[in-house]
Design an enzyme around this catalytic site. Structure first.
Site, PDB file in Angstrom:
ATOM      1  N   ASP A   1      21.844  40.846 105.808  1.00 34.92           N
ATOM      2  CA  ASP A   1      22.467  41.732 106.793  1.00 34.92           C
ATOM      3  C   ASP A   1      21.251  42.708 107.339  1.00 34.92           C
ATOM      4  O   ASP A   1      21.301  42.982 108.537  1.00 34.92           O
ATOM      5  CB  ASP A   1      23.519  42.495 106.172  1.00 34.92           C
ATOM      6  CG  ASP A   1      23.349  43.303 104.895  1.00 34.92           C
ATOM      7  OD1 ASP A   1      22.103  43.256 104.659  1.00 34.92           O
ATOM      8  OD2 ASP A   1      24.163  43.857 104.334  1.00 34.92           O
TER       9      ASP A   1
ATOM     10  N   ARG B   1      28.056  48.811 107.549  1.00 36.01           N
ATOM     11  CA  ARG B   1      27.914  47.770 108.610  1.00 36.01           C
ATOM     12  C   ARG B   1      28.438  47.784 109.755  1.00 36.01           C
ATOM     13  O   ARG B   1      29.255  48.774 110.070  1.00 36.01           O
ATOM     14  CB  ARG B   1      28.269  46.611 107.801  1.00 36.01           C
ATOM     15  CG  ARG B   1      27.706  46.418 106.359  1.00 36.01           C
ATOM     16  CD  ARG B   1      28.441  45.055 105.802  1.00 36.01           C
ATOM     17  NE  ARG B   1      27.764  43.859 106.642  1.00 36.01           N
ATOM     18  CZ  ARG B   1      27.391  42.830 106.589  1.00 36.01           C
ATOM     19  NH1 ARG B   1      27.064  42.816 105.550  1.00 36.01           N
ATOM     20  NH2 ARG B   1      27.123  41.905 107.632  1.00 36.01           N
TER      21      ARG B   1
ATOM     22  N   TYR C   1      26.385  47.472  96.871  1.00 32.86           N
ATOM     23  CA  TYR C   1      25.913  46.665  96.062  1.00 32.86           C
ATOM     24  C   TYR C   1      26.147  47.706  94.604  1.00 32.86           C
ATOM     25  O   TYR C   1      25.806  48.798  94.578  1.00 32.86           O
ATOM     26  CB  TYR C   1      24.590  46.758  96.173  1.00 32.86           C
ATOM     27  CG  TYR C   1      23.978  45.809  97.253  1.00 32.86           C
ATOM     28  CD1 TYR C   1      23.951  44.513  96.995  1.00 32.86           C
ATOM     29  CD2 TYR C   1      23.530  46.228  98.673  1.00 32.86           C
ATOM     30  CE1 TYR C   1      23.365  43.447  98.048  1.00 32.86           C
ATOM     31  CE2 TYR C   1      23.215  45.608  99.607  1.00 32.86           C
ATOM     32  CZ  TYR C   1      22.840  44.160  99.339  1.00 32.86           C
ATOM     33  OH  TYR C   1      22.486  43.228 100.136  1.00 32.86           O
TER      34      TYR C   1
ATOM     35  N   PRO D   1      18.155  41.631  96.840  1.00 33.25           N
ATOM     36  CA  PRO D   1      18.609  41.897  98.220  1.00 33.25           C
ATOM     37  C   PRO D   1      18.621  43.321  98.727  1.00 33.25           C
ATOM     38  O   PRO D   1      18.830  43.579  99.871  1.00 33.25           O
ATOM     39  CB  PRO D   1      20.055  41.294  98.368  1.00 33.25           C
ATOM     40  CG  PRO D   1      20.353  41.441  96.995  1.00 33.25           C
ATOM     41  CD  PRO D   1      19.308  41.480  96.010  1.00 33.25           C
TER      42      PRO D   1
END
Lengths: 688, 688
Positions: free
Chosen positions: A53, A290, A298, A375
């Site tokens: 993302d 987002r 996470y 990530p």
């Protein structure tokens, strides 16, 4: 059992395996350069949610060079501030710091977050607009042959890849569970899709797919593709890498993390900020707000008892509910729940780099096929796309005969070095983030929160992608040992007569090897302000940027007239490297930024080289710019910001990917010529 | 002979005749407000080149409120500087002045140029994205009936329009000549399309089309549309206007102008600037640089001998070659030629305003149907779109039962006044531009170039669209005579008990009646900078913007808590005017901009009214903003720029079209309530 019937056959310049961000970036590059390209992917559809993302500012600069940064900028969530949360003396989490997410001033963009599916959509639209290249989905490569005897002739096709079309059923990955129910706080059940099939906790299904495809009798579904170049952008389980027998080197940790994309219902005050939260004893959470009101969390899972000794963890016990519970413990005393979950997954951190990125500069590996890591720094998709952004124009220039194949060696030299740096960064960052906070200065097993903050801030510069500094090579004219500045590959000039070194003192803030910085300049002909990078579209052209200084000074104007005359001469390198019947700016474009004032100059006072004439379109009004005050957007102060003296001036050579190859004096015509002659092929050779 | 067979019948809230910019703007507004709408146009296709081109900054602000300003901004040519060229003592043209095209600071956009076909495309895409409304092309209205007995019941359908579908052949306008050849300087011939069929030199073909359609026997091509409202956006020859018997008042001049859209081949140095060029004796040229390397030239034709006495000029003698020759004479000694011409036309300047804009607030006229003038100030398309931007939300609020129909009278009051101002401006400007330059101060017949420059600069403010200032009315709470501030229509409050007057001293730089100015503010929850106007999307909502000042001061926070409590109360006007089961912000949205610092406040410290809660989506993080320093985009200084004291604060009510209705004190709850009660309908009435 392979089919024994005759196969369809095709010849292409470049075959790309894998249509994720790295593969699509490459196809996109080649679509702008008119290179015959095919791109295949074993999956039946693009992805629609979840996955990677984060978009770094350098990635947005690259998107802008392809004219779709505005779409990403508009749809994404912008990351402005990071909040660090740590336990206080009583073990309760507190906001301890606020820091900017992107270091102010390093780019005209800031880091944003947008899901991978949208980014793939931008690429697909751009490829369609510029070419006939179609992404072929549900197409699986099943066999690879390499004829080394053809490898030295770059007009030949040493590669043969057999591909088979899969049925819809074969190309659709199974969800771990068909119906994934979650009972949220208010008792409502929701169904969500998971990403475990792409997680590194999932087994690779390629071999199963090949066996299934080969047992299918339909002969029209098999094809043999002969290629000059093959690029494996096919992920961590890369089939192309396995054909080459190359290895990923490194190891994995015991840390298991869960990921939830949810619309959060919470009283945690920083849920719309990027947050790094270390709880006293319950683990860590990273919050990534987002687009569309979603937040990605996470979440460290307290799960070592489930891990299999020395290998991949068992994943059957992981559900969204388990991940949410872990998050709730870490965020206590704040409440967290959701009624909508968009996507979830889980992964185990591993850090590995490919031992080689290329086979004889005919087969290349890029993206997850040659580097895997955690990530959370939002790096993976960016570095992967930047791999093929580095490679694309080089392939195009060799295919079109503009360049000697020697430039292709710089791909491994430049990008394997980046991958090594990335893994070192990620190793350090993951350890600091996954560790338990130190209780006090004597707690040596714990992680110092001061150290974490420092690492986070330093990491931000690395993570922006702006710090990338390619080493000395045949296409980067700077001091130093090219092997040491890269990954060890030999990428120096072929012979000493063509070796040119920059004069960094004439442009003290333009670093040779880094991307060209951007400041606002005005178009001489219509006064419109442009960020300089907006002029550096990714269309495959090299660029000479002339900073002639103040043109009101007679010596400066004379110098420009002299340079113009040399460039206009039929035996100039401009003419020598531009194929007949192509516009004179189609291989090497000359841009000018004079030191102003704008009103001191009329465009037609400059020689034609700086504003080429066309019989049908008249003069070119989009080549000459000025460092001056705009009416509405201030003064870019480009000369000061580039460290160029407005009396002395400077010239700069930029690669087609905006990286700085050379800086020198305004009229260093001989050095420019020597630089290009080291790797460019004169147009006469084309006809042989 | 009308068909006597049964016709198909439909009922709609709004029927729009004409799918040019005015009609499409209206359809676009209604598509966001869920109003049952049809839009028909007699032409078979949208236009693809030529026509109107200039977009004012106010128009771009409006486009941005519909989320497509970025497309116009990106594709258009930006107008930065105007150069004035006048004859010198020897009669040779010289650049005499450079002035900014858009006055710096008045808007976050500047004037741009993009052809009408692209703008229509943006509208079509937007309408498709938000509704099922289809533009019905090749559909001609042939009969109109109005049942005045139904005009007072706004739930009834007093309008009946018969429409007929045309064949492709009927709906395609004939080019003046099928093959328009032009021999350019180098002897090459080119074919171009002309716009004369839409020019005011062309006869209207509507009656011919009606006759042709009615003689066609196909019964399935006739339909009867019953409508609550009918809006004629059908151009200068408006069929709707003719049904009402309304007149355009004014007259036309003898000046004839030619228009060429070409890629110029020239040594004229300012060909990429907007230029006003007065030659000594050969007439005037205006240069409008456009997108795609095109330049539009407005060229005065020395052609009075061709004009018919007292009427429309004969146009048969006008060709691109004739127009080019005139331009060459005016631009002498500079050379001008082209090999590519995209479009051309010719027109005679006329200035007229409609005597009435509405029939009983059920039928409305907009755009060229009620104002025609010269195109050179780039006004026509803008004012036309702004007509229906003014009307759209008012129609929607009456259809949905939110508002009393009384608000519809403000359309004529507000927009006819603008049309009158426009014609007065155009009259003066055209005379100055078409006139011969004065030879000296004694030359009274000539035009003073100083006077021209002054008029040009003043015209720029008018032309920006930002200066529009709607008069006092039921929806604009300010001092003064509402009839005198508008076109004479009575639009005052219905009774004195609901009459509210603003307190302009609390926000000295926010003018009641003008559009809300825009400065950057930061989102409280994620620190992202927004231009304030970006928060004012055109979605049909009224807005209360609370500027509570510094919330670190206890009295200011108490004031907010009190206001929040009143708004939250079930009998507050917020609840009274919001239909049950709709979100509380769906009719009136409350936004907050506090005076900072951002770190002094947590969102959840404020009452729920200022960040509404949803059971599925949690808290709303996009309602509270702060006037503070950003990391990357400076400090908007919103309080200073709005003229609001950071201790005292202010509240502002904005119409759904961003115009300011009222300013008052932060906690003037009673005034807010009285303002809305003058025209809003409580939700209880809906159920009756």
């Amino acid at each position: 059992m392979p089919s024994t019937l005759p196969q369809a056959e095709d010849h292409v310049d470049v075959l790309i395996v894998g249509a994720g961000p790295a593969g699509l970036m490459l196809a996109n590059w080649l679509s702008r350069c008119d290179v015959k390209t095919r791109i295949v992917d074993k999956r039946g559809t693009k992805i629609f949610s979840g996955q990677a993302d984060g978009l770094q500012c350098r990635t947005l600069e690259i998107f802008d060079s392809f004219d779709f940064a505005d779409r990403a900028w508009r749809e994404s969530n912008h990351m402005i501030e990071i909040c660090l949360w740590n336990p206080d003396d009583q073990g309760r989490i507190r906001r301890s710091d606020r820091i900017p997410d992107t270091i102010p001033g390093i780019s005209r963009f800031q880091q944003v977050v947008l899901h991978q599916g949208r980014i793939e959509r931008f690429f697909l639209d751009a490829i369609k607009e510029h070419s006939d290249i179609l992404v072929e989905r549900g197409v699986l490569p099943t066999a690879f042959e390499f004829d080394a005897t053809k490898a030295d002739d770059f007009n030949d096709y040493p590669i043969n890849v057999t591909v088979r079309s899969l049925s819809d059923e074969e190309s659709t990955p199974q969800q771990q569970q068909q119906q994934q129910h979650h009972k949220s706080g208010d008792g409502k059940e929701t169904t969500v899709s998971d990403g475990l099939f792409r997680s590194n906790l999932a087994a690779d299904d390629t071999d199963d797919l090949i066996r299934s495809a080969e047992s299918d009798p339909a002969v029209d579904r098999v094809e043999s593709i002969k290629a000059k170049f093959l690029v494996g952008c096919d992920g961590a389980h890369s089939w192309v890498r396995r054909q080459l027998g190359y290895q990923l080197e490194g190891d994995s940790t015991d840390y298991i993390w869960g990921v939830l994309d949810i619309v959060p219902i919470t009283d945690f005050p920083d849920i719309r900020q990027r947050c790094a939260i270390h709880s006293a004893n319950a683990g860590s959470v990273m919050v990534i707000p987002r687009e569309n009101k979603l937040v990605r969390l996470y979440i460290q899972l307290q799960a070592t008892e489930h891990a299999q000794a020395g290998g991949k963890a068992d994943r059957s016990w992981i559900t969204p509910g388990i991940i949410l519970q872990s998050a709730q413990k870490i965020l206590h005393p704040y409440k967290l729940d959701y009624s909508y979950c968009d996507w979830w997954t889980a992964y185990q951190i591993g850090q590995r780099v490919g031992d080689q990125f290329s086979l004889k500069e005919r087969v290349f590996l890029a993206g997850d096929a040659v580097h895997t890591h955690s990530p959370k720094a939002g790096q993976g998709m960016n570095v992967s796309m930047q791999d093929t952004y580095n490679l694309g124009w080089k392939l195009a220039h060799v295919v079109k005969g503009y360049s000697d194949p020697a430039i292709l060696k710089t791909y491994q030299s430049e990008r394997r070095k980046i991958a090594q740096d990335l893994i070192a960064f990620d190793h350090r960052f993951s350890r600091l983030f996954s560790g338990r906070p130190a209780k006090d200065i004597m707690d040596e097993e714990g992680v110092s929160m001061e150290e974490f903050k420092t690492a986070f801030e330093k990491g931000n510069e690395f993570a922006s992608g702006i710090a990338v500094n390619y080493g000395s090579s045949i296409i980067v004219a700077k001091e130093g040992d090219s092997a040491k500045q890269g990954d060890g590959t030999d990428v120096a000039s072929l012979d000493n007569t063509t070796c040119v070194i920059s004069k960094p003192q004439v442009a003290t803030k333009i670093d040779v090897g880094k991307r060209m910085p951007s400041f606002k300049v005005l178009n001489q002909s219509d006064a419109r302000p442009y960020h300089f990078q907006e002029l550096l579209k990714s269309n495959g052209r090299w660029r000479i940027v002339v900073f002639p200084g103040k043109l009101g000074l007679a010596p400066n104007m004379r110098r420009m007239q002299k340079l113009g005359a040399r460039l206009e001469s039929p035996d100039s390198f401009l003419h020598r490297y531009t194929p007949a019947h192509q516009p004179i700016d189609s291989v090497i474009e000359v841009l000018t930024v004079h030191a102003g004032p704008r009103e001191s100059l009329e465009l037609l006072d400059l020689p034609e080289s700086f504003h080429p004439y066309s019989e049908t379109m008249g003069w070119d009004y989009w080549k000459v710019f000025v460092d001056d005050q705009s009416y509405h957007e201030g003064h870019g102060q480009a000369y000061a910001n580039y460290g160029i003296d407005p009396i002395q001036g400077a010239s700069v050579i930029l690669r087609p990917d905006q990286y700085v190859s050379w800086v020198g004096k305004v009229d260093d015509y001989e050095d420019m010529e020597r630089f290009f002659s080291a790797f460019m092929r004169p147009r006469q050779l084309e006809k042989e």
